[in-house]
Design a protein around this motif. Structure first.
Motif, PDB file in Angstrom:
ATOM      1  N   VAL A   1      51.717  48.517  49.007  1.00  0.00           N
ATOM      2  CA  VAL A   1      51.442  49.947  49.260  1.00  0.00           C
ATOM      3  C   VAL A   1      51.990  49.675  50.665  1.00  0.00           C
ATOM      4  CG1 VAL A   1      50.081  51.009  50.441  1.00  0.00           C
ATOM      5  CG2 VAL A   1      49.056  49.663  48.762  1.00  0.00           C
ATOM      6  N   SER A   2      53.489  48.172  51.507  1.00  0.00           N
ATOM      7  CA  SER A   2      53.638  47.900  52.394  1.00  0.00           C
ATOM      8  C   SER A   2      54.795  48.381  52.484  1.00  0.00           C
ATOM      9  CB  SER A   2      52.632  46.748  52.964  1.00  0.00           C
ATOM     10  OG  SER A   2      53.719  46.030  52.138  1.00  0.00           O
ATOM     11  N   ARG A   3      55.293  48.688  51.542  1.00  0.00           N
ATOM     12  CA  ARG A   3      56.601  49.372  50.934  1.00  0.00           C
ATOM     13  C   ARG A   3      57.340  47.937  51.713  1.00  0.00           C
ATOM     14  NH1 ARG A   3      56.951  54.533  50.607  1.00  0.00           N
ATOM     15  NH2 ARG A   3      58.694  54.569  50.281  1.00  0.00           N
ATOM     16  N   GLY A   4      57.357  47.255  50.380  1.00  0.00           N
ATOM     17  CA  GLY A   4      58.212  46.075  51.146  1.00  0.00           C
ATOM     18  C   GLY A   4      57.428  45.181  52.380  1.00  0.00           C
ATOM     19  N   SER A   5      56.540  45.325  52.895  1.00  0.00           N
ATOM     20  CA  SER A   5      56.947  44.490  53.780  1.00  0.00           C
ATOM     21  C   SER A   5      57.282  45.701  55.229  1.00  0.00           C
ATOM     22  CB  SER A   5      57.551  43.052  54.112  1.00  0.00           C
ATOM     23  OG  SER A   5      58.027  42.888  53.430  1.00  0.00           O
ATOM     24  N   GLU A   6      57.304  46.731  55.661  1.00  0.00           N
ATOM     25  CA  GLU A   6      57.403  47.602  56.474  1.00  0.00           C
ATOM     26  C   GLU A   6      56.280  47.775  57.499  1.00  0.00           C
ATOM     27  OE1 GLU A   6      59.178  51.131  54.829  1.00  0.00           O
ATOM     28  OE2 GLU A   6      61.248  50.626  54.161  1.00  0.00           O
ATOM     29  N   LEU A   7      55.816  47.398  57.540  1.00  0.00           N
ATOM     30  CA  LEU A   7      54.445  47.040  58.579  1.00  0.00           C
ATOM     31  C   LEU A   7      54.632  47.514  59.387  1.00  0.00           C
ATOM     32  CD1 LEU A   7      50.906  45.856  57.413  1.00  0.00           C
ATOM     33  CD2 LEU A   7      52.045  48.379  56.717  1.00  0.00           C
ATOM     34  N   ASP A   8      54.381  49.141  60.067  1.00  0.00           N
ATOM     35  CA  ASP A   8      54.308  48.510  61.765  1.00  0.00           C
ATOM     36  C   ASP A   8      53.033  49.783  61.946  1.00  0.00           C
ATOM     37  OD1 ASP A   8      55.665  49.724  64.233  1.00  0.00           O
ATOM     38  OD2 ASP A   8      56.802  51.394  63.907  1.00  0.00           O
TER      39      ASP A   8
ATOM     40  N   ALA B   1      38.175  49.673  68.375  1.00  0.00           N
ATOM     41  CA  ALA B   1      36.384  50.189  68.213  1.00  0.00           C
ATOM     42  C   ALA B   1      36.952  50.125  66.459  1.00  0.00           C
ATOM     43  CB  ALA B   1      36.956  51.581  67.725  1.00  0.00           C
ATOM     44  N   ASN B   2      37.686  49.258  66.517  1.00  0.00           N
ATOM     45  CA  ASN B   2      37.486  48.535  65.016  1.00  0.00           C
ATOM     46  C   ASN B   2      36.936  46.755  65.268  1.00  0.00           C
ATOM     47  OD1 ASN B   2      37.850  46.061  63.135  1.00  0.00           O
ATOM     48  ND2 ASN B   2      40.549  46.517  63.042  1.00  0.00           N
ATOM     49  N   PRO B   3      35.421  46.288  65.244  1.00  0.00           N
ATOM     50  CA  PRO B   3      35.556  45.101  65.978  1.00  0.00           C
ATOM     51  C   PRO B   3      35.797  43.575  65.541  1.00  0.00           C
ATOM     52  CG  PRO B   3      33.912  45.965  64.369  1.00  0.00           C
ATOM     53  CD  PRO B   3      34.922  47.372  64.223  1.00  0.00           C
ATOM     54  N   ASN B   4      36.715  44.066  64.022  1.00  0.00           N
ATOM     55  CA  ASN B   4      37.332  42.861  63.613  1.00  0.00           C
ATOM     56  C   ASN B   4      38.807  42.667  64.579  1.00  0.00           C
ATOM     57  OD1 ASN B   4      35.462  41.992  61.873  1.00  0.00           O
ATOM     58  ND2 ASN B   4      36.251  43.593  60.297  1.00  0.00           N
ATOM     59  N   ASN B   5      39.137  43.559  65.002  1.00  0.00           N
ATOM     60  CA  ASN B   5      40.668  43.156  65.631  1.00  0.00           C
ATOM     61  C   ASN B   5      40.632  42.078  66.777  1.00  0.00           C
ATOM     62  OD1 ASN B   5      43.193  44.141  66.866  1.00  0.00           O
ATOM     63  ND2 ASN B   5      42.806  46.210  67.224  1.00  0.00           N
ATOM     64  N   PRO B   6      41.536  41.557  67.174  1.00  0.00           N
ATOM     65  CA  PRO B   6      40.895  40.085  68.111  1.00  0.00           C
ATOM     66  C   PRO B   6      42.173  40.437  68.799  1.00  0.00           C
ATOM     67  CG  PRO B   6      42.799  39.250  65.862  1.00  0.00           C
ATOM     68  CD  PRO B   6      41.940  41.295  65.899  1.00  0.00           C
ATOM     69  N   ASP B   7      42.337  40.620  69.031  1.00  0.00           N
ATOM     70  CA  ASP B   7      43.450  41.938  70.001  1.00  0.00           C
ATOM     71  C   ASP B   7      44.247  43.285  69.911  1.00  0.00           C
ATOM     72  OD1 ASP B   7      45.148  42.422  71.942  1.00  0.00           O
ATOM     73  OD2 ASP B   7      46.640  40.481  72.466  1.00  0.00           O
ATOM     74  N   PRO B   8      43.642  44.400  70.554  1.00  0.00           N
ATOM     75  CA  PRO B   8      44.297  45.970  70.296  1.00  0.00           C
ATOM     76  C   PRO B   8      45.712  45.999  70.765  1.00  0.00           C
ATOM     77  CG  PRO B   8      42.372  45.987  71.744  1.00  0.00           C
ATOM     78  CD  PRO B   8      43.073  44.217  71.191  1.00  0.00           C
ATOM     79  N   ASN B   9      45.876  45.029  71.808  1.00  0.00           N
ATOM     80  CA  ASN B   9      46.903  45.519  72.602  1.00  0.00           C
ATOM     81  C   ASN B   9      48.554  44.607  71.652  1.00  0.00           C
ATOM     82  OD1 ASN B   9      46.267  46.543  74.374  1.00  0.00           O
ATOM     83  ND2 ASN B   9      44.487  45.024  75.794  1.00  0.00           N
ATOM     84  N   GLN B  10      48.545  43.600  70.572  1.00  0.00           N
ATOM     85  CA  GLN B  10      49.400  43.817  70.353  1.00  0.00           C
ATOM     86  C   GLN B  10      50.255  44.519  69.144  1.00  0.00           C
ATOM     87  OE1 GLN B  10      50.628  40.332  70.042  1.00  0.00           O
ATOM     88  NE2 GLN B  10      49.505  39.349  71.532  1.00  0.00           N
ATOM     89  N   TRP B  11      51.541  44.507  69.310  1.00  0.00           N
ATOM     90  CA  TRP B  11      52.147  45.223  68.108  1.00  0.00           C
ATOM     91  C   TRP B  11      51.496  44.608  66.940  1.00  0.00           C
ATOM     92  CZ3 TRP B  11      55.555  43.359  64.206  1.00  0.00           C
ATOM     93  CH2 TRP B  11      56.013  44.563  63.796  1.00  0.00           C
ATOM     94  N   VAL B  12      51.407  44.982  65.730  1.00  0.00           N
ATOM     95  CA  VAL B  12      51.192  43.998  64.324  1.00  0.00           C
ATOM     96  C   VAL B  12      52.380  44.705  63.223  1.00  0.00           C
ATOM     97  CG1 VAL B  12      49.295  43.497  62.454  1.00  0.00           C
ATOM     98  CG2 VAL B  12      49.130  44.055  65.010  1.00  0.00           C
ATOM     99  N   GLY B  13      52.765  43.761  62.873  1.00  0.00           N
ATOM    100  CA  GLY B  13      53.505  43.126  61.279  1.00  0.00           C
ATOM    101  C   GLY B  13      52.971  42.882  60.534  1.00  0.00           C
ATOM    102  N   TRP B  14      54.166  42.475  58.923  1.00  0.00           N
ATOM    103  CA  TRP B  14      53.773  42.210  58.052  1.00  0.00           C
ATOM    104  C   TRP B  14      53.992  41.221  58.433  1.00  0.00           C
ATOM    105  CZ3 TRP B  14      55.401  38.600  54.774  1.00  0.00           C
ATOM    106  CH2 TRP B  14      54.638  38.841  52.884  1.00  0.00           C
ATOM    107  N   GLY B  15      53.289  40.019  57.414  1.00  0.00           N
ATOM    108  CA  GLY B  15      53.561  38.619  57.807  1.00  0.00           C
ATOM    109  C   GLY B  15      51.885  37.445  56.541  1.00  0.00           C
TER     110      GLY B  15
END
Ligand code: HEC
Length: 432
Positions: free
Chosen positions: A288-295, A385-399
């Motif tokens: 679903v991430s279109r070949g690791s294009e998550l932004d 608001a996501n209780p599983n989120n370790p850090d909402p101030n990080q940009w996150v990509g595929w990995g």
């Protein structure tokens, strides 16, 4: 959940006289825990605490209420208001069961008459092969190689190869995966097994996918915390060929305690010799991430979509989304060749440490004509608001790491020829 809220406030407002019929552990709660929780919450199984006795349950009453009211426990995170609702492995609680537990906790978790309790059940050993009751012990057990995991380290991906030792072709009707030692379940986050074998063209019945001779038959099975294995539909199986190998990918997640010699067993149950199932099932990964294009920007909810055109008629046997800590929801829709659209399944409460495999009941599994577009949509919640989120101030990509993201779905696809497809569709119509 307006209905549930109504029940909770009603229970708080109970007049004193009504307390005579209040919910008790012995009468109301124990049967629910027995049916829906104790498989995992018993000594020696995978959950951190036992919920077998009254003392156990009372000690955890507040947490039990929180987890069941949020529909996090038992692990079944599918949206119950849309899509297919008939599954082979549904372990969810009904609204009434949740209301009973919530009311019991709100009323101070009374024991009731404990002598009314039915005798404690004897549990099957959680460390035995779970499908052995049905099929007898596995016909073939393949073990990965030992891996030593340090107490503190980044996530590891271990990729050994094992020979299957098969000298003749066999059809597989069920597969089970488990870490060899129970304590290693705490660090084995997920396991992929790939079946490598020499496939002749045409043998797969997937002419559109097999160009010439292909070396791998692709994924054999995926396992993650909370999953036991896979039993194929009664008319379908996977084919293993002589000389085949298993290529493993074991994802390990350190927990502050060194673990030595972590190994995983793959238990394979064959159809009896000479029995050839009508259809061949293949495990497919739909990215679903279109070949690791998550932004995924900080403090935002991000949406990603991908589309696949079914090149042959098919039956989908299950739905198993895979995301990580920011994973929030995923849907699978079919756009049929006549333009009609149907939401097949939606997980709206995704929990990254629970990769639940939602296995459709045979009569409810989607039948897709050739030319159907499968549309997948994934949402990642990178807000506070996501209780599983370790850090909402990080940009996150595929990995690969659990703090990076992914978005894909594992589906066992049984490809059909047109005549079989037409027959199955006609059978469904006749059932209604
Ligand atoms: C498939 C196995 C499984 C089933 C079924 C299950 N649990 Fe759990 N439960 C776990 C595991 C493993 C954990 C620890 C990991 C986690 O929190 O997700 C857990 C965690 C919990 C926790 C949090 C414990 C803590 O330390 O705060 C509660 C409360 C809980 N479960 C209650 C229940 C109840 C009540 C049911 C039944 C209605 C249930 N569970 C069914 C496996 C299960």
């Amino acid at each position: 959940m307006p209905r549930l809220t109504g029940l909770i406030s009603a229970s708080l407002a109970l007049p004193v006289a009504a307390l005579a019929q209040s919910v008790t552990f012995a009468k109301d709660v124990a049967p629910i825990l027995r049916a829906k929780c104790q498989e995992c919450h018993q000594p020696g199984s995978i959950a951190p605490m036992s919920l077998v006795t009254y003392e156990d349950a009372r000690k955890y009453a507040r947490r039990i209420k929180a987890r069941v009211a949020a529909r996090v426990m038992p692990p079944w995170h599918i949206d119950r208001t849309v899509g297919i609702q008939e599954f082979k492995n549904d372990r969810s609680l009904s609204d009434a069961e949740i209301a009973t537990i919530v009311r019991w906790v709100d009323e101070g978790a009374p024991a009731g008459n404990l002598s009314d309790l039915p005798p404690a059940p004897t549990f099957p050993d959680p460390n035995r092969w779970q499908y052995a009751d049905q099929f007898g012990p596995p016909d073939l057990v393949i073990r990965s190689k030992p891996y030593d995991l340090a107490a503190r380290t980044q996530d590891k991906w271990f990729r050994p190869v094992s020979e299957t030792g098969l000298t003749e072709a066999r059809w597989v009707r069920a597969i089970e995966i488990r870490p060899v030692k129970p304590e290693h379940r705490k660090v084995v986050h997920h396991v992929l097994t790939l079946l490598e074998q020499q496939e002749a063209e045409g043998i797969t019945g997937l002419a559109h996918e097999a160009h010439g001779v292909q070396r791998t038959a692709g994924l054999f099975m995926e396992w993650a915390v909370g999953k036991v294995g896979e039993i194929f539909a009664a008319d379908a199986g996977k084919l293993m060929l002589p000389g085949s190998k298993i290529r493993w990918e074991v994802h390990l997640h350190a927990i502050g305690e060194a673990m030595e010699g972590v190994e995983v067993d793959l238990g394979i149950y064959f159809y009896p010799k000479g029995v050839v199932p009508q259809r061949r099932t293949v495990l497919r990964m739909f990215d679903v991430s279109r070949g690791s294009e998550l932004d995924i920007p900080p403090n935002q909810v991000a949406m990603t979509q991908n589309f696949y055109v079914m090149q042959a008629p098919a039956r989908l046997e299950n739905f198993q989304p895979h995301m990580h800590m920011r994973g929030k929801a995923m849907t699978m829709e079919a756009i049929y060749p006549d333009g009609r659209k149907e939401l097949l399944s939606a997980v709206n409460n995704f929990q990254w440490n629970w990769h639940v495999n939602y296995v459709y009941a045979e009569h409810a599994a989607p039948l897709l004509p050739r030319g159907t577009v499968l549309a997948f949509t994934a949402w990642h919640d990178n807000t506070a608001a996501n209780p599983n989120n370790p850090d909402p101030n990080q940009w996150v990509g595929w990995g690969d790491r659990t703090v990076d993201e992914m978005a894909h779905v594992w589906i066992d696809v049984t490809y059909l020829n047109q005549a079989e497809f037409d027959r199955l569709v006609a059978e469904r119509k006749a059932r209604r």
